[in-house]
Design an enzyme around this catalytic site. Structure first.
Site, mmCIF file in Angstrom:
data_model
loop_
_atom_site.group_PDB
_atom_site.id
_atom_site.type_symbol
_atom_site.label_atom_id
_atom_site.label_comp_id
_atom_site.label_asym_id
_atom_site.label_seq_id
_atom_site.Cartn_x
_atom_site.Cartn_y
_atom_site.Cartn_z
ATOM 1 N N LYS A 53 0.871 -1.201 -0.136
ATOM 2 C CA LYS A 53 0.075 -0.037 -0.108
ATOM 3 C C LYS A 53 0.910 1.363 0.095
ATOM 4 O O LYS A 53 0.445 2.182 -0.605
ATOM 5 C CB LYS A 53 -1.091 -0.066 1.236
ATOM 6 N N GLN A 97 -4.907 -2.328 9.824
ATOM 7 C CA GLN A 97 -4.820 -3.570 9.138
ATOM 8 C C GLN A 97 -5.638 -4.702 9.967
ATOM 9 O O GLN A 97 -5.215 -4.859 10.967
ATOM 10 C CB GLN A 97 -3.554 -4.008 8.965
ATOM 11 N N ASP A 120 -10.998 2.431 4.445
ATOM 12 C CA ASP A 120 -11.384 1.081 3.841
ATOM 13 C C ASP A 120 -12.969 1.125 3.643
ATOM 14 O O ASP A 120 -13.509 0.245 3.099
ATOM 15 C CB ASP A 120 -11.246 0.113 5.118
#
Ligand SMILES: Nc1nc(=O)c2c([nH]1)NC[C@@H]1CN(c3ccc(C(=O)N[C@@H](CCC(=O)O)C(=O)O)cc3)C=[N+]21
Length: 284
Positions: A53, A97, A120
């Site tokens: 990322k 995460q 997200d």
């Protein structure tokens, strides 16, 4: 005849090049988008995803803010990092995460995030906005799947779509995206409690296999010409990715997403889209 490829790698590269221009325009207006990541523990898979990322961010000019905590971090310590990123003006969007170590209340952490910085699209406020048809950052993997289909010209309107799986990141939000008026697909959601999965799969124009069950979708279950998206990430004894779709499905399907090289890169590209859109909103 073998299926045409839903090329996630190439499509993600195209999206990233489009974002590069939008990031440059933001910088001219004095706003630099910054993606934060919170990584807890030392799972090699998670480390690899997070590193990917940040590599993507560097490519498009998004700043990186990395926070790492040991596997022994407490709920309070993780929450302190979340509060810090909520306050940090350099961080325009971030992710925590998943999964978090055992004993950590994941939902409580997600609820603490500033929904306007949720890269997200998994904050309860944003999932609620999705249900209510209000603008919100969209969950990256479902949005990546939709974008992959659109950019390859696969007809979604009127399609019979079977989603296999009911996880929070893919299975649950995917039908919400597909049944919006702008998409107009008809969706059947299958899961481990489904009595006859084959019967559903055989009717599908589009299959989204997100069960995490290796080679669950077999060639004899796929309608000739269907588009099949392989979202499964299991690993075999050699550590190689094994998807939810049997390789022989490529002989029957009209379209297939490779794995790796399909949905994974799209997830990362749509994460960047969320970060850039949040920065554009904050720039007014
Ligand atoms: N808060 C949060 N957000 C996530 O989006 C999130 C997460 N937690 N936890 C873990 C999963 C997994 N995930 C992947 C993203 C890209 C690839 C990807 O790009 N894979 C490459 C190959 C990678 C390889 O070879 O190992 C590909 O499919 O071509 C994989 C997996 C995001 N996740």
């Amino acid at each position: 005849m073998t299926a045409q490829i839903l090329d996630g790698k190439a499509t993600a590269a195209a999206i990233k090049s489009e974002l590069t221009a939008r990031v440059a325009a933001l910088k001219e207006r004095g706003v630099t988008p910054g993606l934060g990541t919170v990584l807890v523990g030392d799972d090699p898979g998670s480390q690899k995803y997070v590193a990917g990322k940040h590599r993507d961010c560097a490519q498009v000019g998004i700043a990186s803010i990395q926070r790492e905590l040991p596997a022994t971090a407490t709920q309070e310590e993780i929450e302190a990092v979340v509060r810090e990123l909520n306050e940090d003006p350099a961080c325009t969007g971030y992710i925590v995460q998943l999964p978090l170590p055992r004993g950590i209340d994941e939902n409580r952490i997600l609820e603490l995030m500033d929904p306007d910085k949720d890269a997200d699209g998994l904050h309860p406020m944003n999932l609620g906005r999705l249900v209510l048809n209000e603008p919100a950052p969209l969950p990256c993997t479902p949005n990546g799947i939709l974008t992959l289909l659109r950019r390859h010209g696969v007809e979604i309107k009127g399609a019979e779509v079977v989603v296999v799986g009911r996880g929070v990141t893919i299975g649950r939000p995917m039908p919400l995206l597909l049944t919006r008026r702008s998409e107009n697909a008809t969706v059947t959601q299958c899961h481990t409690g489904t009595r006859d999965l084959s019967a559903h799969l055989k009717r599908a124009d589009i299959v989204v296999a997100a069960a995490g069950s290796p080679h669950l979708v077999r060639p004899e279950d796929v309608k000739p010409g269907a588009a099949v998206l392989d979202v499964g990430v299991s690993r075999n004894a050699e550590g190689k990715i094994v998807g939810d779709v049997h390789p022989d499905v490529a002989e029957v399907a009209g379209w297939i997403s490779p794995n790796p090289g399909g949905v994974g890169p799209m997830t990362r590209a749509l994460l960047l889209v969320n970060v850039v859109e949040a920065a554009e909103r904050s720039a007014g």
